[in-house]
Design a protein around this motif. Structure first.
Motif, PDB file in Angstrom:
ATOM      1  N   GLN A 153       4.646   2.068   1.494  1.00  5.86           N
ATOM      2  CA  GLN A 153       5.737   2.425   0.594  1.00  5.86           C
ATOM      3  C   GLN A 153       6.426   3.703   1.067  1.00  5.86           C
ATOM      4  O   GLN A 153       7.656   3.769   1.117  1.00  5.86           O
ATOM      5  N   MET A 154       5.636   4.704   1.404  1.00  8.71           N
ATOM      6  CA  MET A 154       6.205   5.986   1.836  1.00  8.71           C
ATOM      7  C   MET A 154       6.930   5.847   3.173  1.00  8.71           C
ATOM      8  O   MET A 154       7.961   6.472   3.393  1.00  8.71           O
ATOM      9  N   PRO A 211       0.832  -1.208   0.000  1.00 11.77           N
ATOM     10  CA  PRO A 211       0.000   0.000   0.000  1.00 11.77           C
ATOM     11  C   PRO A 211       0.867   1.258   0.000  1.00 11.77           C
ATOM     12  O   PRO A 211       1.998   1.251   0.496  1.00 11.77           O
ATOM     13  N   LYS A 212       0.318   2.351  -0.546  1.00 18.43           N
ATOM     14  CA  LYS A 212       1.058   3.608  -0.722  1.00 18.43           C
ATOM     15  C   LYS A 212       1.646   4.120   0.600  1.00 18.43           C
ATOM     16  O   LYS A 212       2.790   4.560   0.639  1.00 18.43           O
ATOM     17  N   LYS A 213       0.898   4.045   1.691  1.00 21.93           N
ATOM     18  CA  LYS A 213       1.402   4.554   2.975  1.00 21.93           C
ATOM     19  C   LYS A 213       2.581   3.725   3.475  1.00 21.93           C
ATOM     20  O   LYS A 213       3.534   4.274   4.020  1.00 21.93           O
ATOM     21  N   GLY A 227       3.293  12.919   0.218  1.00 25.10           N
ATOM     22  CA  GLY A 227       3.211  11.480   0.017  1.00 25.10           C
ATOM     23  C   GLY A 227       3.901  11.006  -1.252  1.00 25.10           C
ATOM     24  O   GLY A 227       3.545   9.984  -1.823  1.00 25.10           O
ATOM     25  N   GLU A 228       4.928  11.745  -1.707  1.00 22.66           N
ATOM     26  CA  GLU A 228       5.695  11.384  -2.901  1.00 22.66           C
ATOM     27  C   GLU A 228       7.179  11.551  -2.606  1.00 22.66           C
ATOM     28  O   GLU A 228       7.562  12.401  -1.810  1.00 22.66           O
TER      29      GLU A 228
END
Length: 183
Positions: A91-92, A87-89, A161-162
């Motif tokens: 990953q970050m 999930p994106k979170k 978030g990038e």
């Protein structure tokens, strides 16, 4: 973008990035000319002594700038198949953790490189007549630039978030090789 048109910190960073890209292109062309001159001078029977050390010195600086540019755009060789499936979170979080660890390691390298650069000032590059600190200085500059970039990426991770900052990506209308006047 004209130098006089810098209004925000992101404009200044973008101008510095353009300068860094331009310096990289210039260094590459100098290395290319130096190696051509080395081959040509050997062919005619009168080899130039300075070409070996010049090419080595410039390759090191070019490599340092290339590593920093790769970090800036997050394009280092990496296997991110597993990371991409999370999930994106998550990953970050992993990207932020990696950046924190790398900032620590690069700070350690920066600290020790500083003393190496100081010591190597008195060891000459024989044919160029300058100190070896010019060779090791590339590592010093690379670590400093990369630490700053990783801190900027951490800020970007927490704010947007990038990993890669927006102003790194080239604008289609303001290409590096085709800079147009702003109206």
């Amino acid at each position: 973008m004209k130098i006089g048109k810098i209004k925000t910190p992101s404009d200044a960073v973008h101008a510095i990035e353009k300068l860094e890209q331009l310096v990289s292109v210039i260094l590459f062309n100098i290395v290319l000319f130096t190696l051509f001159w080395q081959a040509a001078s050997r062919k005619i029977g009168s080899p130039s002594a300075w070409t070996d050390e010049t090419a080595r010195l410039l390759f090191v600086w070019l490599g340092a700038l290339g590593c920093h540019l790769a970090q800036k755009e997050n394009i280092h060789v990496r296997i991110d198949m597993i990371l991409g499936s999370l999930p994106k979170k998550v990953q970050m979080f992993i990207e932020a953790a990696i950046n924190v660890v790398m900032i620590g390691l690069l700070s350690y390298i920066f600290y020790h490189t500083f003393s190496i650069v100081q010591r190597k000032a008195f060891t000459p590059l024989v044919t160029l007549g300058i100190g070896e600190n010019w060779l090791y200085g590339a590592m010093f500059v690379w670590t400093a630039l990369t630490i700053i970039e990783m801190i900027a990426q951490l800020v970007n991770i927490f704010r947007k978030g990038e990993v890669v900052r927006e102003w790194v990506v080239e604008d289609a209308k303001n290409d590096f090789y085709d800079i147009k006047e702003e109206e």
